[in-house]
Each structure stands twice: as C-alpha cells, then as structure tokens.
Design an enzyme around this catalytic site. Structure first.
Site, PDB file in Angstrom:
ATOM      1  N   HIS A  28      24.065  49.568  72.590  1.00  0.00           N
ATOM      2  CA  HIS A  28      23.795  48.720  73.753  1.00  0.00           C
ATOM      3  C   HIS A  28      22.391  48.121  73.660  1.00  0.00           C
ATOM      4  O   HIS A  28      22.201  46.912  73.851  1.00  0.00           O
ATOM      5  CB  HIS A  28      23.896  49.535  75.044  1.00  0.00           C
ATOM      6  CG  HIS A  28      25.233  50.158  75.297  1.00  0.00           C
ATOM      7  ND1 HIS A  28      25.716  51.199  74.532  1.00  0.00           N
ATOM      8  CD2 HIS A  28      26.172  49.890  76.237  1.00  0.00           C
ATOM      9  CE1 HIS A  28      26.904  51.547  74.994  1.00  0.00           C
ATOM     10  NE2 HIS A  28      27.212  50.783  76.029  1.00  0.00           N
ATOM     11  N   SER A  35      30.082  47.004  72.710  1.00  0.00           N
ATOM     12  CA  SER A  35      28.916  46.818  73.579  1.00  0.00           C
ATOM     13  C   SER A  35      27.764  46.106  72.875  1.00  0.00           C
ATOM     14  O   SER A  35      26.996  45.388  73.533  1.00  0.00           O
ATOM     15  CB  SER A  35      28.440  48.172  74.120  1.00  0.00           C
ATOM     16  OG  SER A  35      29.445  48.778  74.903  1.00  0.00           O
TER      17      SER A  35
END
EC number: 3.4.21.105
Length: 369
Positions: free
Chosen positions: A308, A243
């Site tokens: 993220h 991610s």
C-alpha cells in the site's frame, strides 16, 4: 536553417519560423481539415497572445496534430480570457455519453482550457479497457477461489490459498511472474470490494483522460513496486491484492487535486478528499492489523501492508507527473527521466537484494506451500 517544405514555404516564405497574421487567417478560412471548436479557439488565442501578431510554425503543426507542447500552453496563457468566455458547464442539449465525458473532464482536469479541449476531442476509440479488464479478472479469480475454498473472507488462512501460483511468496520469489500476478488475489471480499470500487471510480476516468498506456504504466509500476518493497522490508511475508496499483492511482489523483485545488471544479471536493483519505488509511490499518495481530491461528506470516505504502509513493512521484502532463510529451521533460532513472535504480537494487540478501542475512523464510 533547414530548407522548408512546400506547405511551410507557402505559409512562411521567408523561412523565419513564424506565420504572419494574414497567412494564418487565410489558413483558418480555407483549411481542408475539420477542426473542433476548442482547437479553433486555441488557434485564435495563439495569435492574440503574440504582440507581433505572428504564430510559431512548429507550435501550429503540433496543435494541428493534437500534440500540445509546454511552449504552446505558455503561448495561449495570455489568450485564456477568450477561451473562457464559454464555460463547458453551459453546454446544453448533450446526450448521456457527452454528459458523462463532461463529468469526467471536471473530475480530472484542473483547467477550463484543458476541459474544453478534452470534451471536444474525446472519442470512444480506444475505450478505457485496462482498468475494466483488470477488475473483471480479479473478480473472476476471487470467485473461483471462494467456491473452491468455500470461504469468502480471510482466505489467506486456508493452506490451499497460499498454494496458488499467483500469490507472491518469498519462498517462490524466483518465479518472476508472482511479482505481478499477486494483484489478482485478495484476502477476502472486503479487500476486493474496496480495491475494485476505488480503481473503477478513479482509474476509469483517469484512463479516459490520460489514455491506456500512461494509466496502465502507473498501475503496473505500483504493483511491481509493492511486491519488491515487501521483498526488501518485510522479507518473510507474502503479498496478495491489487493495493499497490490502486494506491498509485488514488495517491496520484489526490495529490493532483491538492496541487490544483483552486482550479478543480469537482463537487464536494473537500468532503470527498477527507472521505478518500479516511478509507485509504482504514485499509492500511486493517492490513497492519492482519499482519501483526492475525485474528486466527495461521501456519505462517500474513500478507504484508507495505505494498500500500510503496504504491502511494509511486503515485505521488511518477503518477503526479503523468497527471500534470495532460497531452504533453513525457519524454521531453527532465523530471520524467529522473523518475524513470530512480525507478530503474530501485528495480536493480531489489533484484540484487532478492538474489543475495536472504542468504547473507540468514532470513528464515516460512516453508513454501
């Protein structure tokens, strides 16, 4: 002033650094190089943009060698009407591959001049292999662990999953490769599918336009920033999934679209922007939920979501500059070195943090599997 070479003296006998219109016209008519139509149009625009009818010799050399400088972009600004008389969308009789290249040009580039330039100079070699290889390896690794664990969702709840030498775990942070290799492991089919879909849909076109070196640098910078950020802000948590790299690519592209909104010609851009933001936010929300409210009992903390967010920061900073510098040298831009210096500073801080902070703060690390 340095002495000129034979070819330069022929075009610029007085060594002024400029080429007269007459010499330039002769060069265009009798040159030995095969120039594509877009490059020839830009040469003509370069002359028309100069009130005195002269061409800077250095800018001409950069163009002939396919190196477009910021000064060249400014020089052709006044000649842009000439370059836009034919729109790339009006090209007919294109094969399947060239239609795909045109689609990529309108997806990624905000300027018609750049789109035509990319369309005419695009070659199959080197192919965009980095994102494809990363995705294939991620799928193979997931399939192997899925078969071995007989589990395809929430694999992190299996003790054997955390024993993998690829997972980043704070108890194994001395094994430096784990700060990168965690990108090949995923929580489950849903995370792998989301990451693979985004990095193929966005990463492959970006790699086709900006090249393997720049996009691989951006992706890996997001991956490294993700694991290092987790080691600082969520010190007990492991990390899995690509991610960090995916959010670096997506955030850079979305930011580039927003900053060049009027010039972007990709269809349904507002709807696609909203959809992308909703999907990315949902993935972050899912990661937060798994981190703090795990649906199943577990022996230790679940993977962190901070990768993220740090990937998005890398994309908005480093990635946006890369995407805005299409065929321009990054090394000649002061802002590039500011970003590189900032990233190196963060890297050094994270190294010292991982060496000393865990002991100084008395952090209780879960037992390493």
């Amino acid at each position: 002033m340095e002495p000129c070479g034979p070819r330069e003296c022929e075009l610029d006998p007085e060594n002024t650094g400029f080429i007269a219109v007459e010499n330039f016209t002769s060069l265009v008519e009798h040159h030995e190089l095969q120039l594509d139509p877009s490059k020839l149009d830009m040469l003509l625009a370069l002359v028309q943009s100069n009130e005195e009818g002269q061409v800077c010799y250095q800018e001409l050399i950069e163009l002939m060698s396919s190196k477009r400088s910021s000064s060249f972009r400014r020089a052709i600004a006044n000649g842009r009407r000439t370059l836009q008389r034919e729109i790339l969308l009006d090209e007919t009789g294109l094969g399947l591959y060239k239609r795909f290249v045109r689609y990529v040009a309108y997806e990624i580039l905000p300027c018609e001049t750049d789109r035509r330039w990319y369309f005419h100079q695009n070659r199959l070699c080197p192919p965009p292999v980095f994102i494809a290889i990363v995705t294939i390896v991620q799928i193979i690794v997931f399939m192997c662990y899925g078969i071995m664990l007989n589990k395809w969702v929430l694999q992190t709840y299996q003790p054997d999953f955390m024993k993998s030498p690829l997972v980043y775990h704070p108890g194994h942070r001395a094994q430096v490769w784990r700060f990168f290799s965690y990108m090949f492991m995923h929580v489950g089919l849903e995370q792998l599918g989301f990451n693979a879909l985004l990095q193929l849909m966005i990463g492959v076109p970006l790699e086709m336009v900006h090249g393997i070196l720049r996009i691989s640098l951006l992706y890996m910078a997001g991956v490294l920033a993700g694991s290092l950020t987790v080691s600082i802000t969520d010190m007990r948590a492991p990390v899995v999934g690509g991610s960090g790299g995916v959010y670096a690519l997506c955030s850079a592209h979305l930011a580039n679209v927003v900053m060049n909104w009027a010039g972007m010609r990709c269809p349904y851009k507002l709807l696609r922007m909203i959809l992308a933001l909703v999907c990315m936010s949902s993935e972050v929300g899912r990661a937060v939920w798994l981190r703090f409210s795990p649906p199943l009992p577990s022996s230790g903390p679940q993977p962190s979501f901070m990768a993220h967010l740090s990937g998005a920061v890398v994309g908005i900073s480093m990635g946006l500059l890369i995407l805005r510098s299409y065929e321009e040298s990054l090394q000649k831009q002061c802002s590039w070195w500011v970003i590189v210096f900032s990233f190196i500073t963060f890297l050094l801080f994270a190294i010292f943090w991982n060496i000393f902070a865990y002991d100084l703060l008395g952090v209780q690390i879960p037992p390493a599997p």
